[in-house]
Write a protein that holds these residues in place. Structure first.
Motif, PDB file in Angstrom:
ATOM      1  N   CYS A  43       6.866   6.552   4.097  1.00 31.24           N
ATOM      2  CA  CYS A  43       6.787   6.186   2.688  1.00 31.24           C
ATOM      3  C   CYS A  43       7.155   4.730   2.434  1.00 31.24           C
ATOM      4  O   CYS A  43       7.573   4.009   3.349  1.00 31.24           O
ATOM      5  CB  CYS A  43       7.717   7.079   1.865  1.00 31.24           C
ATOM      6  SG  CYS A  43       9.463   6.927   2.335  1.00 31.24           S
ATOM      7  N   GLU A  97       5.309   5.232  -2.766  1.00 31.98           N
ATOM      8  CA  GLU A  97       4.116   5.540  -1.980  1.00 31.98           C
ATOM      9  C   GLU A  97       4.498   6.498  -0.854  1.00 31.98           C
ATOM     10  O   GLU A  97       5.610   6.418  -0.320  1.00 31.98           O
ATOM     11  CB  GLU A  97       3.507   4.272  -1.363  1.00 31.98           C
ATOM     12  CG  GLU A  97       3.103   3.207  -2.362  1.00 31.98           C
ATOM     13  CD  GLU A  97       2.512   1.977  -1.699  1.00 31.98           C
ATOM     14  OE1 GLU A  97       2.013   2.104  -0.555  1.00 31.98           O
ATOM     15  OE2 GLU A  97       2.548   0.886  -2.300  1.00 31.98           O
ATOM     16  N   ILE A 155       1.608   6.878  -5.029  1.00 29.75           N
ATOM     17  CA  ILE A 155       0.271   6.688  -4.458  1.00 29.75           C
ATOM     18  C   ILE A 155       0.274   6.874  -2.945  1.00 29.75           C
ATOM     19  O   ILE A 155       1.319   6.869  -2.300  1.00 29.75           O
ATOM     20  CB  ILE A 155      -0.302   5.303  -4.826  1.00 29.75           C
ATOM     21  CG1 ILE A 155       0.545   4.182  -4.207  1.00 29.75           C
ATOM     22  CG2 ILE A 155      -0.388   5.143  -6.334  1.00 29.75           C
ATOM     23  CD1 ILE A 155      -0.056   2.802  -4.413  1.00 29.75           C
ATOM     24  N   ASP A 156      -0.904   7.015  -2.393  1.00 29.74           N
ATOM     25  CA  ASP A 156      -1.137   7.127  -0.955  1.00 29.74           C
ATOM     26  C   ASP A 156      -0.944   5.742  -0.339  1.00 29.74           C
ATOM     27  O   ASP A 156      -1.668   4.808  -0.679  1.00 29.74           O
ATOM     28  CB  ASP A 156      -2.561   7.638  -0.751  1.00 29.74           C
ATOM     29  CG  ASP A 156      -2.981   7.712   0.725  1.00 29.74           C
ATOM     30  OD1 ASP A 156      -2.247   7.192   1.581  1.00 29.74           O
ATOM     31  OD2 ASP A 156      -4.059   8.256   0.978  1.00 29.74           O
ATOM     32  N   MET A 157       0.029   5.586   0.562  1.00 30.06           N
ATOM     33  CA  MET A 157       0.312   4.257   1.110  1.00 30.06           C
ATOM     34  C   MET A 157      -0.813   3.743   1.991  1.00 30.06           C
ATOM     35  O   MET A 157      -0.881   2.540   2.287  1.00 30.06           O
ATOM     36  CB  MET A 157       1.642   4.239   1.849  1.00 30.06           C
ATOM     37  CG  MET A 157       1.715   5.079   3.102  1.00 30.06           C
ATOM     38  SD  MET A 157       3.418   5.171   3.796  1.00 30.06           S
ATOM     39  CE  MET A 157       3.677   3.507   4.409  1.00 30.06           C
TER      40      MET A 157
END
Length: 223
Positions: free
Chosen positions: A177, A190, A215-217
């Motif tokens: 993350c 993320e 959000i999606d990293m």
């Protein structure tokens, strides 16, 4: 992912924090990989405390020059416009606040942004190096590290190892993350889609606050 893939993943994500025109210092170990992933179109000047600006990517083995190394003694390249100078000048750059961003590894980070990254009591260590100066002199401090060590959390309520600096870390990036250090605590912004929020929290001693839109990293990699 194996260890090499994990480190490359972290370094690649860190690279998207670099801003065009930044002067950036990369700590030894994992952070040095960031230079290999500078996004296209960004001009970054990498600085090394051994007296060097203009570090380029790791060279192919046949092109390695034993006299061109980063602060960890690892071979690097030099870009056009790069320069070598003495240690006093190098630390003048760091202590003078001319480094926009430093990326460092860590043994531990806590919820207040304190960092321990130079020694484990009872073990031989080479010393703190330039970490103390970099953390206090750079405008932004990012910790790039694996999320756990042998299954034990590295993101803690309070560091238990000797501190390198207190309350100075701005962001933590791991294979799981991206976390921002705020006045209210550690804010999860993320995540790696291979993990759930519950899994990340279970591997983190400190309580994680959740951003409104996590959000999606990996979305950075698709740009």
């Amino acid at each position: 992912m194996d260890k090499k893939e994990i480190q490359s993943f972290i370094a690649r994500r860190v690279a998207y924090e670099l801003q065009d025109g930044d002067v950036v210092n990369l700590g030894i170990g994992l952070p040095t990989l960031v230079a290999n992933y500078v996004p296209e179109g960004k001009s970054i000047m990498f600085q090394s405390e051994n007296g060097f600006v203009g570090l380029g990517p790791t060279p192919a083995e046949e092109l390695m020059d034993p006299y061109i190394t980063n602060a960890g003694g690892m071979p690097v390249t030099i870009i056009p416009g790069g320069a070598f100078f003495d240690s006093a000048t190098s630390f003048g750059i760091i202590r003078g606040g001319h480094v926009n961003l430093t990326v460092l590894g860590a043994l531990q980070v806590d919820e207040k942004g304190s960092i321990a990254n130079y020694m484990i009591p009872g073990k031989m260590v080479p010393g703190m190096g330039g970490a103390m100066d970099l953390i206090s002199g750079a405008k932004k401090v990012i910790v790039a590290m694996e999320h756990t060590a042998k299954g034990s959390p590295k993101i803690l309520n309070n560091c238990t190892l000797p501190l390198t600096a207190k309350n100075q870390v701005d962001m933590i990036i791991t294979e799981m993350c991206v976390i921002e250090v705020t006045e209210k605590g550690l804010l999860l912004t993320e995540i790696n889609p291979e993990f759930t929020i519950e899994e990340i929290q279970s591997q983190t001693e400190a309580k994680l606050l959740l951003a409104e839109n996590i959000i999606d990293m990996t979305h950075h990699f698709k740009k």
